[in-house]
Scaffold this motif. Structure first.
Motif, mmCIF file in Angstrom:
data_model
loop_
_atom_site.group_PDB
_atom_site.id
_atom_site.type_symbol
_atom_site.label_atom_id
_atom_site.label_comp_id
_atom_site.label_asym_id
_atom_site.label_seq_id
_atom_site.Cartn_x
_atom_site.Cartn_y
_atom_site.Cartn_z
ATOM 1 N N LYS A 1 16.577 59.876 43.698
ATOM 2 C CA LYS A 1 16.848 58.775 44.618
ATOM 3 C C LYS A 1 17.470 59.206 45.941
ATOM 4 O O LYS A 1 17.306 58.514 46.950
ATOM 5 C CB LYS A 1 17.702 57.707 43.949
ATOM 6 C CG LYS A 1 19.042 58.158 43.402
ATOM 7 C CD LYS A 1 19.688 57.022 42.596
ATOM 8 C CE LYS A 1 20.985 57.458 41.948
ATOM 9 N NZ LYS A 1 21.575 56.368 41.120
ATOM 10 N N ARG A 2 18.161 60.338 45.985
ATOM 11 C CA ARG A 2 18.740 60.760 47.267
ATOM 12 C C ARG A 2 17.647 61.124 48.265
ATOM 13 O O ARG A 2 17.799 60.894 49.475
ATOM 14 C CB ARG A 2 19.724 61.915 47.068
ATOM 15 C CG ARG A 2 19.165 63.188 46.434
ATOM 16 C CD ARG A 2 20.318 64.122 46.070
ATOM 17 N NE ARG A 2 19.916 65.415 45.539
ATOM 18 C CZ ARG A 2 19.661 65.648 44.247
ATOM 19 N NH1 ARG A 2 19.756 64.666 43.369
ATOM 20 N NH2 ARG A 2 19.327 66.868 43.832
ATOM 21 N N ALA A 3 16.542 61.679 47.771
ATOM 22 C CA ALA A 3 15.415 61.994 48.657
ATOM 23 C C ALA A 3 14.620 60.741 48.988
ATOM 24 O O ALA A 3 14.204 60.543 50.136
ATOM 25 C CB ALA A 3 14.515 63.039 48.000
ATOM 26 N N ILE A 4 14.409 59.881 47.991
ATOM 27 C CA ILE A 4 13.645 58.652 48.203
ATOM 28 C C ILE A 4 14.340 57.752 49.220
ATOM 29 O O ILE A 4 13.697 57.210 50.126
ATOM 30 C CB ILE A 4 13.446 57.913 46.863
ATOM 31 C CG1 ILE A 4 12.563 58.746 45.924
ATOM 32 C CG2 ILE A 4 12.836 56.532 47.094
ATOM 33 C CD1 ILE A 4 12.506 58.223 44.493
ATOM 34 N N GLU A 5 15.659 57.597 49.092
ATOM 35 C CA GLU A 5 16.383 56.743 50.030
ATOM 36 C C GLU A 5 16.383 57.338 51.437
ATOM 37 O O GLU A 5 16.250 56.608 52.433
ATOM 38 C CB GLU A 5 17.822 56.498 49.569
ATOM 39 C CG GLU A 5 18.554 55.521 50.478
ATOM 40 C CD GLU A 5 19.973 55.197 50.051
ATOM 41 O OE1 GLU A 5 20.598 54.344 50.712
ATOM 42 O OE2 GLU A 5 20.477 55.795 49.075
ATOM 43 N N THR A 6 16.523 58.656 51.532
ATOM 44 C CA THR A 6 16.461 59.309 52.847
ATOM 45 C C THR A 6 15.126 59.025 53.515
ATOM 46 O O THR A 6 15.075 58.664 54.706
ATOM 47 C CB THR A 6 16.674 60.828 52.711
ATOM 48 O OG1 THR A 6 17.970 61.093 52.163
ATOM 49 C CG2 THR A 6 16.551 61.529 54.057
ATOM 50 N N LEU A 7 14.036 59.180 52.773
ATOM 51 C CA LEU A 7 12.706 58.910 53.321
ATOM 52 C C LEU A 7 12.586 57.445 53.753
ATOM 53 O O LEU A 7 12.061 57.148 54.831
ATOM 54 C CB LEU A 7 11.631 59.246 52.292
ATOM 55 C CG LEU A 7 10.194 58.877 52.683
ATOM 56 C CD1 LEU A 7 9.780 59.554 53.981
ATOM 57 C CD2 LEU A 7 9.229 59.222 51.552
ATOM 58 N N ASP A 8 13.087 56.546 52.921
ATOM 59 C CA ASP A 8 13.004 55.121 53.238
ATOM 60 C C ASP A 8 13.723 54.802 54.548
ATOM 61 O O ASP A 8 13.210 54.053 55.390
ATOM 62 C CB ASP A 8 13.606 54.315 52.085
ATOM 63 C CG ASP A 8 13.340 52.827 52.233
ATOM 64 O OD1 ASP A 8 12.157 52.435 52.333
ATOM 65 O OD2 ASP A 8 14.314 52.050 52.256
#
Length: 204
Positions: free
Chosen positions: A58-65
């Motif tokens: 989720k840390r990568a997914i949220e950054t991308l979002d």
């Protein structure tokens, strides 16, 4: 065909802040991490992407979002895969890095962290991480670049360092001295022959 690839390490996570080995632990971004992601988006303003890739953490997914929201490209297809996850730190996961160095010795911990082919106890070496990152890159990302499409990857320090070794033809010794800052994009320009013609590290 000419294309661009931007790679970004996720923004600061809770474990980054606490100086812990993160690995597969699925921890959140900090407030600073979200700010870093928004700043990264501002640095990428003007680039038009056709596809985005990230890990399942989720840390990568949220950054991308946050990046996509900042650049106004929320409609882009996003592909999530564990092949892009951070390296598995095994028994070190969740431990404080300074305390671990006191217990095992700074030299041993440095070997676990920076060596190409030495694994931490119960975890993955950078070499093993690369052995899952590169096949995924060859199968799913490289073909898009060869079609002239611009691609954004948001992942992790070690999964991206594994990819950097390939893209920049770096030796194990050279990659051991490279750290990727959180939320700072690195952009590769590919020429008509598919070779990298320019690399930008957008630190400011």
């Amino acid at each position: 065909m000419k294309s661009q690839l931007a790679i970004v390490r996720h923004g600061q996570s809770e474990y980054n802040l606490e100086n812990r080995f993160t690995g597969f632990a699925d921890v959140d971004l900090t407030t600073q991490g979200r700010e870093e992601a928004a700043m990264c988006g501002r640095k990428l303003q003007g680039m038009q992407f056709e596809a985005c890739f990230t890990s399942v953490l989720k840390r990568a997914i949220e950054t991308l979002d946050i990046i996509l929201d900042t650049i106004g490209q929320k409609q882009l297809p996003v592909y999530k895969d564990a092949a892009l996850n951070e390296r598995d730190y095994g028994d070190l996961q969740g431990l404080n890095k300074a305390e671990t160095a006191e217990k095992y010795g700074a030299e041993q911990v440095a070997l676990w962290r920076r060596s190409f082919d030495v694994s931490p106890p119960g975890g993955e070496s950078l070499k093993q991480t690369q052995e899952r990152v590169l096949p995924y890159y060859y199968a799913n990302i490289e073909p898009l670049l060869q079609q002239g499409k611009n691609v954004l990857i948001v992942a992790h320090g070690n999964s991206l360092r594994a990819l950097m070794m390939h893209l920049e033809n770096l030796t194990p010794d050279a990659i051991s001295h490279i750290d990727l800052l959180t939320g700072v994009p690195r952009v590769y320009d590919f020429d008509d022959s598919g070779k990298i013609s320019y690399v930008q590290h957008l630190t400011s």
